[in-house]
Design a protein around this motif. Structure first.
Motif, PDB file in Angstrom:
ATOM      1  N   LEU A  87       0.997  -1.193   0.140  1.00 42.94           N
ATOM      2  CA  LEU A  87       0.048  -0.015  -0.151  1.00 42.94           C
ATOM      3  C   LEU A  87       0.925   1.279   0.037  1.00 42.94           C
ATOM      4  O   LEU A  87       2.182   1.085   0.185  1.00 42.94           O
ATOM      5  CB  LEU A  87      -0.889  -0.039   1.207  1.00 42.94           C
ATOM      6  CG  LEU A  87      -0.386  -0.683   2.487  1.00 42.94           C
ATOM      7  CD1 LEU A  87       0.871   0.078   3.130  1.00 42.94           C
ATOM      8  CD2 LEU A  87      -1.675  -0.493   3.679  1.00 42.94           C
ATOM      9  N   THR A  88       0.167   2.479  -0.054  1.00 43.20           N
ATOM     10  CA  THR A  88       1.024   3.739   0.005  1.00 43.20           C
ATOM     11  C   THR A  88       1.257   4.170   1.273  1.00 43.20           C
ATOM     12  O   THR A  88       0.158   3.553   2.275  1.00 43.20           O
ATOM     13  CB  THR A  88       0.275   4.711  -1.015  1.00 43.20           C
ATOM     14  OG1 THR A  88      -0.987   4.989  -0.405  1.00 43.20           O
ATOM     15  CG2 THR A  88       0.137   4.261  -2.312  1.00 43.20           C
ATOM     16  N   GLU A  89       1.882   5.284   1.403  1.00 42.85           N
ATOM     17  CA  GLU A  89       2.108   5.800   2.920  1.00 42.85           C
ATOM     18  C   GLU A  89       0.734   6.098   3.600  1.00 42.85           C
ATOM     19  O   GLU A  89       0.594   5.429   4.803  1.00 42.85           O
ATOM     20  CB  GLU A  89       2.945   7.079   2.935  1.00 42.85           C
ATOM     21  CG  GLU A  89       3.395   7.554   4.154  1.00 42.85           C
ATOM     22  CD  GLU A  89       3.905   9.140   4.086  1.00 42.85           C
ATOM     23  OE1 GLU A  89       4.004   9.545   5.154  1.00 42.85           O
ATOM     24  OE2 GLU A  89       4.350   9.534   2.887  1.00 42.85           O
ATOM     25  N   PHE A  90      -0.053   6.850   3.186  1.00 42.91           N
ATOM     26  CA  PHE A  90      -1.128   7.477   3.691  1.00 42.91           C
ATOM     27  C   PHE A  90      -2.209   6.234   3.789  1.00 42.91           C
ATOM     28  O   PHE A  90      -3.066   6.502   4.662  1.00 42.91           O
ATOM     29  CB  PHE A  90      -1.569   8.717   2.919  1.00 42.91           C
ATOM     30  CG  PHE A  90      -0.757  10.050   3.695  1.00 42.91           C
ATOM     31  CD1 PHE A  90      -0.699  10.321   5.009  1.00 42.91           C
ATOM     32  CD2 PHE A  90       0.255  10.488   2.848  1.00 42.91           C
ATOM     33  CE1 PHE A  90      -0.104  11.388   5.535  1.00 42.91           C
ATOM     34  CE2 PHE A  90       0.917  11.577   3.404  1.00 42.91           C
ATOM     35  CZ  PHE A  90       1.037  12.016   4.564  1.00 42.91           C
ATOM     36  N   GLN A 139       1.889  -6.230   8.934  1.00 43.57           N
ATOM     37  CA  GLN A 139       2.201  -7.060   7.628  1.00 43.57           C
ATOM     38  C   GLN A 139       2.308  -5.770   6.582  1.00 43.57           C
ATOM     39  O   GLN A 139       2.625  -6.395   5.420  1.00 43.57           O
ATOM     40  CB  GLN A 139       1.188  -8.060   7.608  1.00 43.57           C
ATOM     41  CG  GLN A 139       1.526  -9.156   8.277  1.00 43.57           C
ATOM     42  CD  GLN A 139       0.607 -10.450   8.123  1.00 43.57           C
ATOM     43  OE1 GLN A 139       0.108 -10.521   9.405  1.00 43.57           O
ATOM     44  NE2 GLN A 139       0.060 -10.744   7.277  1.00 43.57           N
ATOM     45  N   PHE A 140       1.990  -4.570   6.868  1.00 43.10           N
ATOM     46  CA  PHE A 140       2.032  -3.504   5.870  1.00 43.10           C
ATOM     47  C   PHE A 140       3.244  -3.388   5.151  1.00 43.10           C
ATOM     48  O   PHE A 140       4.297  -3.450   6.101  1.00 43.10           O
ATOM     49  CB  PHE A 140       1.396  -2.114   6.402  1.00 43.10           C
ATOM     50  CG  PHE A 140      -0.027  -2.110   6.835  1.00 43.10           C
ATOM     51  CD1 PHE A 140      -0.742  -3.123   6.455  1.00 43.10           C
ATOM     52  CD2 PHE A 140      -0.611  -1.115   7.446  1.00 43.10           C
ATOM     53  CE1 PHE A 140      -2.093  -2.900   6.717  1.00 43.10           C
ATOM     54  CE2 PHE A 140      -1.879  -0.876   7.598  1.00 43.10           C
ATOM     55  CZ  PHE A 140      -2.576  -2.005   7.215  1.00 43.10           C
ATOM     56  N   SER A 141       3.425  -3.130   4.032  1.00 43.37           N
ATOM     57  CA  SER A 141       4.695  -2.871   3.245  1.00 43.37           C
ATOM     58  C   SER A 141       4.286  -1.464   2.445  1.00 43.37           C
ATOM     59  O   SER A 141       3.736  -1.400   1.451  1.00 43.37           O
ATOM     60  CB  SER A 141       5.125  -4.020   2.272  1.00 43.37           C
ATOM     61  OG  SER A 141       6.207  -3.460   1.516  1.00 43.37           O
ATOM     62  N   VAL A 142       4.937  -0.494   2.779  1.00 41.56           N
ATOM     63  CA  VAL A 142       4.593   1.001   2.149  1.00 41.56           C
ATOM     64  C   VAL A 142       5.254   1.291   0.939  1.00 41.56           C
ATOM     65  O   VAL A 142       6.604   0.900   0.974  1.00 41.56           O
ATOM     66  CB  VAL A 142       4.902   1.971   3.560  1.00 41.56           C
ATOM     67  CG1 VAL A 142       4.805   3.366   2.691  1.00 41.56           C
ATOM     68  CG2 VAL A 142       4.021   1.988   4.682  1.00 41.56           C
ATOM     69  N   GLN A 143       4.693   1.489  -0.011  1.00 37.85           N
ATOM     70  CA  GLN A 143       5.482   1.825  -1.210  1.00 37.85           C
ATOM     71  C   GLN A 143       5.085   2.992  -1.953  1.00 37.85           C
ATOM     72  O   GLN A 143       4.108   3.742  -1.568  1.00 37.85           O
ATOM     73  CB  GLN A 143       4.879   0.900  -2.341  1.00 37.85           C
ATOM     74  CG  GLN A 143       4.953  -0.607  -2.074  1.00 37.85           C
ATOM     75  CD  GLN A 143       6.613  -0.923  -1.692  1.00 37.85           C
ATOM     76  OE1 GLN A 143       7.472  -0.449  -2.450  1.00 37.85           O
ATOM     77  NE2 GLN A 143       6.663  -1.996  -0.741  1.00 37.85           N
TER      78      GLN A 143
END
Length: 463
Positions: A87-90, A139-143
């Motif tokens: 997902l994205t940062e925000f 488990q979030f991976s920020v892209q």
């Protein structure tokens, strides 16, 4: 090598429960994992076993942080999903708030149902609890936007700003040689805070999977109904209750109220923002503005460097339950903004229970109201609605304002699809109520000359 396919496990024939499973051989990638909302028959689907063992899912790609796109993730984690959530940062910041709040509300509702004895479950239970939501967040991976990343075998993902809510994306997915585009929820050209959606990346797509929430209609132009309803209510000594989605809609409404107060178009009265989740989301919007995020319109950063665009000077932020209860009988006319946006849960239900029986008050509905929700029943003119196991009479004035939508309508969706440099192999129309998706699919065929289809729930399409 097997044939890649996509299965529609939600948001097919309905606007909720977005879940699109890509599979080829042993690789399985899920785009969005939303909760079903609205009609009881839809909500019950949240309890159905997921069609595959969640442990088999390699990755989840999340387009944005609304519950109907992310709310099922903790259930997958509870049932064994251990992969990354891209997902994205925000989206990450907002989804953390949304998922923890969802878990808390479900747990509280189960306890309340047990206490009052109005649940068919014995004992009443939550779909998932806060530890499951907290684990999902880990488990979030920020892209970043516009950066191609690999998420699974022969699976690459690129996020692009969609202008729907902060962090929201449409997503390019390259899956075993097939190039796919998922719109998520597509934003509009004139969001008061966010930049307009990116155009479609150039080149050929084998399939475009597009939402169609407003695929059978155009948004009404901005009218004075909103300010008129507020002024007339205040003049008769009543208060205005605005059920609003905590993420983005509350921010959009606050910007509008500030503008209307500063230009003298509505009376200057207290505005109560009564949703802890909305206030956390508001802090992220302020952070994005302060940091001059690429998602925020330049003029917002420029014009509001020294001011808060959300506060006309009368904003009161209510954090605790006690503060929320203090406005059950406000001493003077006021405006209350509270979640949830479809009046299905959260603090707004308590305010509705208190205000609906009184004809001096007004309830202004400013978002999409799915079939089966309490908000939809109010729009349709029901004279009483059920809350916490009892019927509450509806005597307050009910208004629906459609100009606040941050979903592209049919015209805007068509205009955005026209930014494609080549005709796609096929268009798959989802995330619309039965009728809306088919209508929009027909429009794609007739106006663009593209192959288009509105899948049904559970359908699998080879790519």
């Amino acid at each position: 090598m097997g044939i890649p396919k996509i299965e529609f496990l939600g948001a097919a024939g309905t606007v909720t429960g977005s879940r699109f499973l890509l599979s080829c051989d042993d690789t399985k990638v899920l785009v969005d994992a939303g909760m079903f909302q609205g009609l009881k028959e839809l909500r019950l689907k949240n309890w159905n076993p997921f069609p595959i063992d969640p442990q088999q899912i390699d990755a989840v790609i999340l387009t944005h942080a609304h519950l109907d796109h992310c709310g099922y993730i903790p259930k997958l984690v509870k049932d064994g999903f251990e992969g990354k959530i891209y997902l994205t940062e925000f989206t990450g910041k907002l989804a953390e708030v949304v998922l923890l709040d969802s878990a808390r509300i479900q747990t509280e509702d189960a306890k309340y149902a047990a206490k009052k004895g109005f649940s068919k479950h014995n004992p009443p239970k939550a779909l998932y609890e806060e530890p499951h939501a907290a684990k999902a967040v880990q488990q979030f991976s920020v892209q970043p936007f516009r950066t191609r990343i690999q998420v699974a075998e022969q699976t690459f993902v690129t996020f692009f700003p969609s202008g729907h809510i902060l962090g929201a994306s449409f997503v390019e997915v390259e899956f075993f040689g097939k190039r796919l585009l998922f719109t998520g929820d597509m934003g509009r050209q004139e969001h008061p805070l966010l930049v307009t959606p990116d155009k479609i990346p150039s080149g050929h797509f084998d399939a475009v999977i597009t939402e169609s929430t407003y695929g059978d209609r155009e948004h009404a132009p901005t009218t004075t109904v909103f300010e008129t309803a507020i002024n007339e209510t205040i003049d008769r000594g009543g208060s205005v209750l605005i059920p609003a989605f905590a993420v983005d809609r509350t921010e959009v409404i606050l910007v509008q109220l500030r503008q209307l107060m500063e230009t003298g178009k509505i009376r200057r009265v207290p505005i109560y923002a009564d949703s802890p989740m909305a206030l956390k989301a508001l802090s992220f919007y302020r952070k994005a503005i302060d940091e001059d995020s690429e998602e925020i319109r330049d003029e917002i950063v420029r014009d509001w460097a020294d001011k808060d665009p959300f506060d006309p000077g009368t904003l009161v932020e209510l954090l605790t339950v006690e503060e929320s209860k203090s406005i059950n009988e406000p001493p003077q006319p006021c405006i209350i903004i509270s979640a949830s946006g479809m009046a299905t849960g959260g603090r707004v239900v308590h305010h509705l229970r208190n205000m609906l029986p009184n004809p001096k008050h007004t309830v202004v509905l400013v978002g999409y109201q799915a079939i089966g929700t309490r908000g939809r029943r109010l729009i349709e003119g029901e004279t009483e609605v059920k809350m916490h196991g009892e019927m509450v009479p509806v005597r307050a004035q009910i208004e629906q304002i459609k100009s606040f939508s941050v979903h592209a309508d049919s015209e805007e969706l068509i205009a955005w699809l026209k930014t494609a440099s080549e005709q796609p192999g096929q268009v798959l129309v989802v995330h619309g109520e039965a009728g809306a998706a088919e209508t929009f699919s027909d429009r794609i065929k007739s106006e663009l000359g593209w192959k288009s289809h509105a899948p049904i729930d559970g359908e699998a399409v080879t790519l």
